[in-house]
Design an enzyme around this catalytic site. Structure first.
Site, PDB file in Angstrom:
ATOM      1  N   HIS A  91     -35.928 -19.448  25.225  1.00 48.94           N
ATOM      2  CA  HIS A  91     -36.433 -20.312  23.933  1.00 48.94           C
ATOM      3  C   HIS A  91     -35.977 -19.606  22.616  1.00 48.94           C
ATOM      4  O   HIS A  91     -36.656 -20.125  21.362  1.00 48.94           O
ATOM      5  CB  HIS A  91     -38.072 -20.507  24.051  1.00 48.94           C
ATOM      6  CG  HIS A  91     -38.564 -19.212  23.909  1.00 48.94           C
ATOM      7  ND1 HIS A  91     -38.512 -18.244  24.827  1.00 48.94           N
ATOM      8  CD2 HIS A  91     -39.567 -18.595  22.924  1.00 48.94           C
ATOM      9  CE1 HIS A  91     -39.522 -17.155  24.540  1.00 48.94           C
ATOM     10  NE2 HIS A  91     -39.826 -17.384  23.254  1.00 48.94           N
ATOM     11  N   ASP A  92     -35.457 -18.665  22.633  1.00 52.65           N
ATOM     12  CA  ASP A  92     -35.101 -17.826  21.523  1.00 52.65           C
ATOM     13  C   ASP A  92     -33.578 -17.857  20.987  1.00 52.65           C
ATOM     14  O   ASP A  92     -33.020 -17.402  19.985  1.00 52.65           O
ATOM     15  CB  ASP A  92     -35.253 -16.466  21.547  1.00 52.65           C
ATOM     16  CG  ASP A  92     -36.948 -16.073  21.605  1.00 52.65           C
ATOM     17  OD1 ASP A  92     -37.609 -16.706  20.881  1.00 52.65           O
ATOM     18  OD2 ASP A  92     -37.276 -15.197  22.286  1.00 52.65           O
TER      19      ASP A  92
ATOM     20  N   ASP B 167     -47.204 -15.753  29.953  1.00 51.09           N
ATOM     21  CA  ASP B 167     -46.790 -15.066  29.104  1.00 51.09           C
ATOM     22  C   ASP B 167     -47.754 -14.117  28.395  1.00 51.09           C
ATOM     23  O   ASP B 167     -48.911 -14.564  28.104  1.00 51.09           O
ATOM     24  CB  ASP B 167     -46.289 -16.086  28.121  1.00 51.09           C
ATOM     25  CG  ASP B 167     -45.133 -15.418  27.220  1.00 51.09           C
ATOM     26  OD1 ASP B 167     -45.199 -14.245  26.872  1.00 51.09           O
ATOM     27  OD2 ASP B 167     -43.933 -16.265  27.077  1.00 51.09           O
TER      28      ASP B 167
ATOM     29  N   ASP C  50     -49.910 -36.740  21.559  1.00 47.77           N
ATOM     30  CA  ASP C  50     -49.901 -36.123  20.231  1.00 47.77           C
ATOM     31  C   ASP C  50     -48.132 -35.656  19.966  1.00 47.77           C
ATOM     32  O   ASP C  50     -48.307 -34.798  18.938  1.00 47.77           O
ATOM     33  CB  ASP C  50     -50.930 -35.091  20.109  1.00 47.77           C
ATOM     34  CG  ASP C  50     -50.553 -33.865  21.135  1.00 47.77           C
ATOM     35  OD1 ASP C  50     -49.588 -33.937  21.856  1.00 47.77           O
ATOM     36  OD2 ASP C  50     -51.291 -33.113  21.234  1.00 47.77           O
TER      37      ASP C  50
ATOM     38  N   GLU D   4     -39.827  -8.560  28.629  1.00 46.24           N
ATOM     39  CA  GLU D   4     -38.744  -9.001  27.777  1.00 46.24           C
ATOM     40  C   GLU D   4     -38.239  -7.637  26.876  1.00 46.24           C
ATOM     41  O   GLU D   4     -38.861  -6.989  26.098  1.00 46.24           O
ATOM     42  CB  GLU D   4     -39.319  -9.930  26.684  1.00 46.24           C
ATOM     43  CG  GLU D   4     -38.356 -10.591  25.866  1.00 46.24           C
ATOM     44  CD  GLU D   4     -38.709 -10.865  24.472  1.00 46.24           C
ATOM     45  OE1 GLU D   4     -37.993 -11.679  23.873  1.00 46.24           O
ATOM     46  OE2 GLU D   4     -39.813 -10.637  24.000  1.00 46.24           O
TER      47      GLU D   4
ATOM     48  N   ASP E 137     -45.823 -34.194  27.141  1.00 41.97           N
ATOM     49  CA  ASP E 137     -47.028 -34.730  26.771  1.00 41.97           C
ATOM     50  C   ASP E 137     -47.708 -35.427  27.423  1.00 41.97           C
ATOM     51  O   ASP E 137     -47.177 -36.760  27.975  1.00 41.97           O
ATOM     52  CB  ASP E 137     -46.489 -35.134  25.214  1.00 41.97           C
ATOM     53  CG  ASP E 137     -47.779 -35.517  24.316  1.00 41.97           C
ATOM     54  OD1 ASP E 137     -48.738 -35.040  24.678  1.00 41.97           O
ATOM     55  OD2 ASP E 137     -47.478 -36.382  23.538  1.00 41.97           O
TER      56      ASP E 137
ATOM     57  N   ASP F 261     -44.251 -10.161  26.564  1.00 44.36           N
ATOM     58  CA  ASP F 261     -43.606 -10.265  25.124  1.00 44.36           C
ATOM     59  C   ASP F 261     -43.230  -8.974  24.700  1.00 44.36           C
ATOM     60  O   ASP F 261     -43.897  -8.039  24.554  1.00 44.36           O
ATOM     61  CB  ASP F 261     -44.565 -11.139  24.417  1.00 44.36           C
ATOM     62  CG  ASP F 261     -43.639 -11.720  23.163  1.00 44.36           C
ATOM     63  OD1 ASP F 261     -42.574 -12.495  23.490  1.00 44.36           O
ATOM     64  OD2 ASP F 261     -44.004 -11.430  21.742  1.00 44.36           O
TER      65      ASP F 261
HETATM   66  C1  GLC Z   1     -40.479 -12.580  21.584  1.00 43.06           C
HETATM   67  C2  GLC Z   1     -40.741 -14.399  21.909  1.00 43.06           C
HETATM   68  C3  GLC Z   1     -40.359 -15.023  20.605  1.00 43.06           C
HETATM   69  C4  GLC Z   1     -41.477 -14.445  19.548  1.00 43.06           C
HETATM   70  C5  GLC Z   1     -41.617 -13.017  19.493  1.00 43.06           C
HETATM   71  C6  GLC Z   1     -42.638 -12.537  18.803  1.00 43.06           C
HETATM   72  O1  GLC Z   1     -39.207 -12.298  21.287  1.00 43.06           O
HETATM   73  O2  GLC Z   1     -39.606 -14.778  22.935  1.00 43.06           O
HETATM   74  O3  GLC Z   1     -40.493 -16.307  20.573  1.00 43.06           O
HETATM   75  O4  GLC Z   1     -41.115 -15.064  18.327  1.00 43.06           O
HETATM   76  O5  GLC Z   1     -41.373 -12.349  20.680  1.00 43.06           O
HETATM   77  O6  GLC Z   1     -43.910 -12.713  19.496  1.00 43.06           O
END
Ligand code: GLC
Length: 527
Positions: A325-326, A99, A26, A264, A22, A201
């Site tokens: 991140h998932d 992304d 914030d 992905e 950051d 994505d």
């Molecule tokens: C992908 C992203 C995830 C998101 C989903 C919807 O799986 O990695 O974080 O919630 O798509 O966009």
């Protein structure tokens, strides 16, 4: 390496921008924060950063709900900030991957506002609208990936719209040519600014069954699993038509293969590899998530590496992902000691590695109290352990109050041991995981065998996985102990071999009568 592309011999580092650095107090990371940490990325030795979405967004799904594909959310900065970041990254030889979120927009995107306004709106067909069943029920039985039905009835016109994720994320209708053209223009907008590629994505969800048939029930479903697992994903995912869309996206990225298209895709190997496309005109890198889901044993990993290598199409370039991140972080999945072996595995397998920010520090479990939960999935399906907040906590830079991440209150709590588990501390510790990562990255850069070399599985001995990488006359052997006991290794002709790197900095060479320590990995150079 002259005859390979950067996305083949390079290493990708994923930044979750809310949590990296950051710059304005914030409590949420931003683009100027990332720019301020380019020194670190260069020191670490990665080649490219993939930045999760930074576009204007109501943040219902933290940026994966885009309301303008051609801008930067004020939370993250401005387009000028982005251009500056890109310029400075390029000046240091770092590539930048954005992304791209094509399956759905935000429900506040002007396209959706127009689409929902009337049944005869010119943009009606840009989204997926259907009448409900005669009894008023949704058009089919599809479930949202983040819990609840995948359909929401819109009062204005009395029809339902499809959303594979939150109701705030209406799905775009990819068969519509005008919408497609508009999305390809979005790609061109960022390519013209100089980005080096896209991570796309949920690319395997873009095309749906034309008749929107009901999904069959999943006989393996058990309580405690997420709602999406109630049904098999037969008609809402991995439809044949998706490959035409991907080939079109690929064509937008011009012909020189200097810009990378990453998809992905959560599918079994035999389906995953179809995403390289006919004649390799699909994704350059269909993300390979097997290391995230696999049982962590030498024999399981050996099998999946062998199957993956065998399934790759001729000329298809492999890749490996250890975290994102998932999904739960690697140190949480395999433990702190084994995370060192995982690092060596990721950076010595054949294929482009993607590493997730913070995993190089060995960040482990972070408990998020229910009242601090942010992730909509956790809120929709609480108590199942699905929440993604624990893997999205701020990066730790130093021993100051909020670990140097922010001068304010961080949007998610830091890991509890951030006072000791931070970049400044670990960088100076020769035994730290961070030091090991930097050494592995340096070794990979020095030794072409590790990036572009051939791969030969030598075998499994007890808890150890052993393989060779070879290039230009250099032969490297990698031995990885997945167990917590000593593991003797029998390898012929190690005479004259040299140890290049151990996960255990205290190893004194001794390559004769080789025994791996618990959780030890070695890279050896054959004479
Ligand atoms: C992908 C992203 C995830 C998101 C989903 C919807 O799986 O990695 O974080 O919630 O798509 O966009």
């Amino acid at each position: 390496m002259a005859d390979s592309f950067w996305w083949q011999h390079g290493v990708i580092y994923q930044i979750y921008p809310r949590s990296f650095q950051d710059s304005d107090g914030d409590g949420v990371g931003d683009l100027n924060g990332i720019r301020a940490r380019l020194d670190y990325l260069q020191w670490l030795g990665v080649d490219a950063v993939w930045i999760s979405p930074v576009y204007p967004s109501p943040m219902a799904d933290f940026g994966y709900d885009v309301s303008d594909y051609r801008g930067i959310d004020p939370l993250f900065g401005t387009l000028e900030d982005f251009d500056r970041l890109l310029g400075e990254a390029h000046a240091r030889g770092l590539k930048v991957i954005l992304d791209f979120v094509p399956n759905h927009t935000s429900d506040r995107h002007p396209w959706f506002l127009e689409s929902r306004a009337a049944r005869n709106s010119p943009k009606r067909d840009w989204y997926i609208w259907r009448d409900g069943k005669p009894d008023g029920a949704p058009p089919n039985n599809w479930i949202s990936h983040l819990g609840g039905p995948a359909w929401t009835r819109d009062e204005t016109t009395g029809q339902y719209y499809l959303h594979s994720f939150l109701r705030e994320q209406p799905d775009l209708n990819w068969p519509n040519p005008d919408m497609r053209a508009a999305m390809y223009d979005v790609l061109r907008f960022w390519l013209d600014r100089g980005v080096d590629g896209f991570r796309v994505d949920v690319i395997w969800l873009l095309i749906k069954d034309e008749a929107l048939r009901d999904n069959p029930p999943n006989p393996g479903f058990a309580p405690g699993q997420p709602a999406i697992d109630r049904f098999l994903q037969r008609y809402n995912a991995d439809q044949a038509g998706v490959h035409d869309v991907i080939a079109e996206m690929r064509a937008v990225l011009d012909g020189d293969n200097e810009r990378v298209l990453i998809g992905e895709i959560y599918l079994p190997i035999e389906r995953l590899v179809t995403y390289y496309g006919t004649n390799l005109r699909g994704a350059h890198l269909p993300f390979n998530f097997q290391l995230i889901n696999a049982p962590w044993t030498a024999s399981d990993i050996a099998r999946l590496v062998r199957d993956y290598e065998a399934a790759l199409p001729q000329g298809g370039w492999p890749n490996w992902v250890l975290g994102n991140h998932d999904r739960p972080r690697i140190a949480t999945r395999v433990g702190e000691a084994q995370a060192r072996v995982a690092a060596m595995l990721l950076l010595t397998l054949r294929g482009t590695p993607t590493l997730y920010y913070g995993d190089e520090l060995g960040i482990g479990p972070v408990i998020i109290p229910p009242e601090a939960a942010q992730d909509p999935w956790e809120k929709n399906e609480p108590g199942l352990g699905l929440g993604r907040d624990p893997v999205r906590t701020p990066m730790a830079w130093d021993a100051s109050a909020q670990a140097g991440f922010t001068a304010g209150q961080p949007w998610l709590p830091l890991h509890p041991d951030h006072a000791t588990r931070n970049v400044q501390k670990l960088r100076d510790d020769p035994a730290s995981l961070l030091t090991l990562y930097s050494e592995l990255l340096a070794l990979r850069r020095q030794r072409a065998a590790l990036s572009v070399g051939t791969f030969t599985l030598i075998g499994v001995q007890g808890d150890a996985l052993i393989f060779a990488r070879e290039h230009g006359g250099e032969r490297l052997i990698v031995c990885l102990n997945f167990g917590d006991r000593e593991q003797p290794i029998a390898l012929p002709d190690l005479a004259g071999a040299t140890l290049l790197l151990s996960t255990h900095p205290d190893r004194v060479t001794a390559l004769t009568n080789l025994t791996l320590q618990p959780h030890e990995g070695l890279v050896i150079r054959r004479a």
